[in-house]
Design a protein around this motif. Structure first.
Motif, PDB file in Angstrom:
ATOM      1  N   LYS A   1       0.843  -1.212   0.000  1.00 47.97           N
ATOM      2  CA  LYS A   1       0.000   0.000   0.000  1.00 47.97           C
ATOM      3  C   LYS A   1       0.872   1.254   0.000  1.00 47.97           C
ATOM      4  N   ARG A   2       1.983   1.205   0.740  1.00 50.38           N
ATOM      5  CA  ARG A   2       2.849   2.373   0.825  1.00 50.38           C
ATOM      6  C   ARG A   2       3.472   2.685  -0.537  1.00 50.38           C
ATOM      7  N   ILE A   3       3.653   1.618  -1.318  1.00 50.10           N
ATOM      8  CA  ILE A   3       4.313   1.785  -2.610  1.00 50.10           C
ATOM      9  C   ILE A   3       3.302   2.106  -3.714  1.00 50.10           C
ATOM     10  N   HIS A   4       2.116   1.497  -3.604  1.00 51.75           N
ATOM     11  CA  HIS A   4       1.174   1.569  -4.722  1.00 51.75           C
ATOM     12  C   HIS A   4      -0.238   1.932  -4.235  1.00 51.75           C
ATOM     13  N   PRO A   5      -0.728   3.131  -4.556  1.00 53.27           N
ATOM     14  CA  PRO A   5      -2.060   3.540  -4.099  1.00 53.27           C
ATOM     15  C   PRO A   5      -3.167   2.569  -4.509  1.00 53.27           C
ATOM     16  N   ALA A   6      -2.926   1.761  -5.561  1.00 53.65           N
ATOM     17  CA  ALA A   6      -3.961   0.825  -6.007  1.00 53.65           C
ATOM     18  C   ALA A   6      -4.265  -0.213  -4.936  1.00 53.65           C
ATOM     19  N   ALA A   7      -3.283  -0.472  -4.065  1.00 51.90           N
ATOM     20  CA  ALA A   7      -3.510  -1.441  -3.000  1.00 51.90           C
ATOM     21  C   ALA A   7      -4.385  -0.856  -1.890  1.00 51.90           C
ATOM     22  N   LEU A   8      -4.562   0.456  -1.915  1.00 46.65           N
ATOM     23  CA  LEU A   8      -5.388   1.134  -0.895  1.00 46.65           C
ATOM     24  C   LEU A   8      -6.843   1.218  -1.320  1.00 46.65           C
ATOM     25  N   LEU A   9      -7.068   1.425  -2.626  1.00 44.87           N
ATOM     26  CA  LEU A   9      -8.429   1.631  -3.134  1.00 44.87           C
ATOM     27  C   LEU A   9      -8.518   1.023  -4.525  1.00 44.87           C
ATOM     28  N   GLU A  10      -9.384   0.041  -4.655  1.00 47.03           N
ATOM     29  CA  GLU A  10      -9.529  -0.642  -5.944  1.00 47.03           C
ATOM     30  C   GLU A  10     -10.030   0.341  -7.014  1.00 47.03           C
ATOM     31  N   GLY A  11      -9.423   0.276  -8.164  1.00 47.39           N
ATOM     32  CA  GLY A  11      -9.867   1.121  -9.282  1.00 47.39           C
ATOM     33  C   GLY A  11      -9.379   2.558  -9.177  1.00 47.39           C
ATOM     34  N   VAL A  12      -8.423   2.809  -8.286  1.00 48.65           N
ATOM     35  CA  VAL A  12      -7.939   4.179  -8.084  1.00 48.65           C
ATOM     36  C   VAL A  12      -7.326   4.736  -9.380  1.00 48.65           C
ATOM     37  N   ARG A  13      -7.592   6.028  -9.643  1.00 50.16           N
ATOM     38  CA  ARG A  13      -7.027   6.660 -10.838  1.00 50.16           C
ATOM     39  C   ARG A  13      -6.190   7.895 -10.490  1.00 50.16           C
ATOM     40  N   SER A  14      -6.536   8.551  -9.385  1.00 51.50           N
ATOM     41  CA  SER A  14      -5.859   9.825  -9.079  1.00 51.50           C
ATOM     42  C   SER A  14      -5.635   9.993  -7.583  1.00 51.50           C
ATOM     43  N   VAL A  15      -4.608  10.794  -7.274  1.00 50.39           N
ATOM     44  CA  VAL A  15      -4.360  11.176  -5.879  1.00 50.39           C
ATOM     45  C   VAL A  15      -4.267  12.704  -5.835  1.00 50.39           C
ATOM     46  N   ILE A  16      -5.168  13.312  -5.064  1.00 48.53           N
ATOM     47  CA  ILE A  16      -5.145  14.770  -4.876  1.00 48.53           C
ATOM     48  C   ILE A  16      -4.384  15.013  -3.580  1.00 48.53           C
ATOM     49  N   VAL A  17      -3.279  15.754  -3.680  1.00 46.51           N
ATOM     50  CA  VAL A  17      -2.428  15.972  -2.495  1.00 46.51           C
ATOM     51  C   VAL A  17      -2.588  17.414  -2.030  1.00 46.51           C
ATOM     52  N   VAL A  18      -2.850  17.592  -0.741  1.00 43.55           N
ATOM     53  CA  VAL A  18      -3.001  18.950  -0.193  1.00 43.55           C
ATOM     54  C   VAL A  18      -1.915  19.223   0.836  1.00 43.55           C
ATOM     55  N   ALA A  19      -1.608  20.515   1.000  1.00 37.40           N
ATOM     56  CA  ALA A  19      -0.632  20.922   2.020  1.00 37.40           C
ATOM     57  C   ALA A  19      -1.261  22.009   2.875  1.00 37.40           C
ATOM     58  N   LEU A  20      -0.985  21.950   4.176  1.00 34.50           N
ATOM     59  CA  LEU A  20      -1.486  22.959   5.118  1.00 34.50           C
ATOM     60  C   LEU A  20      -0.294  23.548   5.875  1.00 34.50           C
ATOM     61  N   ASN A  21      -0.106  24.861   5.707  1.00 30.48           N
ATOM     62  CA  ASN A  21       1.032  25.560   6.306  1.00 30.48           C
ATOM     63  C   ASN A  21       0.889  25.615   7.833  1.00 30.48           C
ATOM     64  N   TYR A  22       1.939  25.185   8.561  1.00 30.00           N
ATOM     65  CA  TYR A  22       1.850  25.278  10.031  1.00 30.00           C
ATOM     66  C   TYR A  22       2.978  26.118  10.629  1.00 30.00           C
ATOM     67  N   LYS A  23       3.633  26.953   9.798  1.00 28.77           N
ATOM     68  CA  LYS A  23       4.690  27.800  10.376  1.00 28.77           C
ATOM     69  C   LYS A  23       4.050  28.797  11.363  1.00 28.77           C
ATOM     70  N   PRO A  24       4.421  28.728  12.638  1.00 26.71           N
ATOM     71  CA  PRO A  24       3.753  29.609  13.603  1.00 26.71           C
ATOM     72  C   PRO A  24       4.103  31.071  13.402  1.00 26.71           C
ATOM     73  N   GLU A  25       3.195  31.944  13.867  1.00 27.88           N
ATOM     74  CA  GLU A  25       3.411  33.379  13.713  1.00 27.88           C
ATOM     75  C   GLU A  25       4.626  33.819  14.527  1.00 27.88           C
ATOM     76  N   HIS A  26       4.728  33.307  15.748  1.00 29.31           N
ATOM     77  CA  HIS A  26       5.879  33.634  16.591  1.00 29.31           C
ATOM     78  C   HIS A  26       6.771  32.411  16.632  1.00 29.31           C
ATOM     79  N   SER A  27       8.047  32.604  16.233  1.00 24.98           N
ATOM     80  CA  SER A  27       8.887  31.409  16.082  1.00 24.98           C
ATOM     81  C   SER A  27       9.414  30.884  17.409  1.00 24.98           C
ATOM     82  N   SER A  28       9.398  31.726  18.466  1.00 27.04           N
ATOM     83  CA  SER A  28       9.838  31.176  19.743  1.00 27.04           C
ATOM     84  C   SER A  28       8.652  31.115  20.702  1.00 27.04           C
ATOM     85  N   PRO A  29       8.695  30.143  21.620  1.00 28.89           N
ATOM     86  CA  PRO A  29       7.590  30.009  22.562  1.00 28.89           C
ATOM     87  C   PRO A  29       7.471  31.236  23.457  1.00 28.89           C
ATOM     88  N   PRO A  30       6.308  31.439  24.102  1.00 25.64           N
ATOM     89  CA  PRO A  30       6.156  32.582  24.999  1.00 25.64           C
ATOM     90  C   PRO A  30       7.204  32.542  26.111  1.00 25.64           C
TER      91      PRO A  30
END
Ligand code: B12
Ligand code: SF4
Ligand code: SF4
Length: 320
Positions: free
Chosen positions: A56-85
């Motif tokens: 499955k890790r190598i081939h998405p077809a092992a995750l979902l039969e008949g798979v044709r596409s993978v839509i990949v999303v990214a969510l930015n998590y860089k914090p506004e303040h780079s050091s903790p309070p």
């Protein structure tokens, strides 16, 4: 607007920061070779799950039969303040920045289900979908590269050309056939800052990565004692590690997180070690339910706190 453009517009409206599409082919032979060599060398440590579901890790077809596409999303998590309070106590431990927020799995999965619902409606409910965020056996970084979201840096992070390395990844695996994007090549050029910044030598100059030496692995995934030579190098890191990410020039240039869904947890940026040691199973649940820190378990977090305290007594701080 093409269907692909509609999907991308919808993903951005839902709050993702970037989106790309790839086909459902297996990851490349060179990625498969990297993964297998890494596993054979024992670099996965005791993460037994990395040895399971290899197909499955190598081939998405092992995750979902008949798979044709993978839509990949990214969510930015860089914090506004780079050091903790500022510290309120002498004895504090630093938390990796991805855990300065609510658990991203809980945030990204419902959004991906919404995206699936949208696409399902647009394709007259004739297709199937699988939502993946981290815990599903899927080579997320390799697929993100193929979907045009960036390149893999020497620190092993998927580095987006503008958002940098501090992005979470998620995927919508589907039977809908979509036009794929092309890769967006980038390189580290002659830089080796992450290798030099890694406190334990877990990273090598030509792509080596030994999780058994990685502070992120040791403080989050590893159960039981931590070898003394590595424990001293943990410094004040009580959960996870960002040294190789924060050293990266692509991180410095990146914009900060604008998501309204990824709720921030400012009091989790630094933990009071005495308080951590006084937690009971019940108070641990109450304090860390919904946080990535929950993954460490009470036992693991208290082990980390004891290490950080010993390091503080020996004068071994974060830079050790
Ligand atoms: C196991 C795991 C870990 C382990 C092992 C990390 C590792 N580097 O393998 C531990 C617990 C240490 C860990 C730590 C972290 N993790 Co983690 N982790 C995973 C997980 C579940 C699997 C990764 C994996 O398959 N590793 C095996 C190696 C061999 O594969 P790989 O790193 O993906 O690399 C592949 C390709 O990149 C490729 N490759 C292709 N070209 C090139 C070129 C070069 C130069 C290199 C080096 C590699 C390479 O080779 C590999 C084979 O396919 C993924 C989620 C997922 N399902 O993929 C999240 C994931 C990789 N983790 C993530 C995060 C955020 C982190 C931390 C930053 C958290 C923290 N601050 O503590 C650290 C970063 C440590 C680091 N430098 O990698 C994000 C990374 C997002 C991103 N922008 O890349 C992911 C994708 C989760 C998510 N959904 O967002 N993690
Ligand atoms: S997360 Fe920390 S210990 Fe792990 S490779 Fe990066 S710098 Fe090294
Ligand atoms: S610090 Fe330098 S070598 Fe490491 S990932 Fe970033 S650009 Fe690449």
């Amino acid at each position: 607007m093409t269907l692909e453009q509609e999907i991308k517009a919808r993903a951005l409206t839902l709050g993702f920061d970037a989106v790309g599409i790839t086909n459902a082919a297996p990851i490349s032979d060179s990625d498969i070779a990297r993964l297998n060599a890494w596993l054979r060398a024992g670099h996965a440590g005791r993460m037994g799950y990395m040895h399971r579901n290899g197909e499955k890790r190598i081939h998405p077809a092992a995750l979902l039969e008949g798979v044709r596409s993978v839509i990949v999303v990214a969510l930015n998590y860089k914090p506004e303040h780079s050091s903790p309070p500022p510290q309120t106590s002498q004895q504090t431990g630093t938390v990796a920045q991805y855990a300065w927020y609510e658990d991203y799995h809980h945030v990204m999965k419902p959004l991906l289900f919404e995206l699936a619902d949208f696409l399902g409606e647009r394709t007259e409910r004739t297709h199937r979908f699988k939502v993946c965020v981290d815990s599903v056996p899927l080579a997320e970084r390799a697929l993100a590269v193929r979907a045009g979201l960036g390149f893999i840096g020497t620190n092993h992070m998927l580095i987006h050309p503008t958002l940098g390395p501090q992005v979470f990844l998620g995927e919508l695996v589907t039977t809908v056939a979509l036009e794929p994007d092309g890769p967006d090549p980038g390189t580290c050029a002659a830089c080796d800052r992450c290798v030099r910044a890694c406190p334990t030598g877990a990273l090598g100059a030509v792509g080596e990565f030994d999780a058994e030496k990685c502070i992120s692995y040791l403080t989050i995934e590893h159960k039981g004692d931590i070898p003394p030579d590595l424990a001293t190098k943990i410094g004040d890191r009580v959960f996870g590690c960002d040294a190789c990410v924060l050293a990266c020039p692509h991180q410095h240039a990146a914009p900060t997180c604008k998501s309204t869904r990824l709720g921030s947890r400012p009091r989790d940026a630094q933990l009071d070690l005495v308080q951590v040691l006084s937690l009971t199973p019940t108070s641990f649940e109450a304090r860390f339910a919904g946080s990535p820190i929950h993954r460490a378990t009470l036992e693991g977090l208290q082990r980390n706190a004891r290490i950080c305290m010993r390091n503080a007594q020996k004068g071994l701080g974060a830079k050790s």
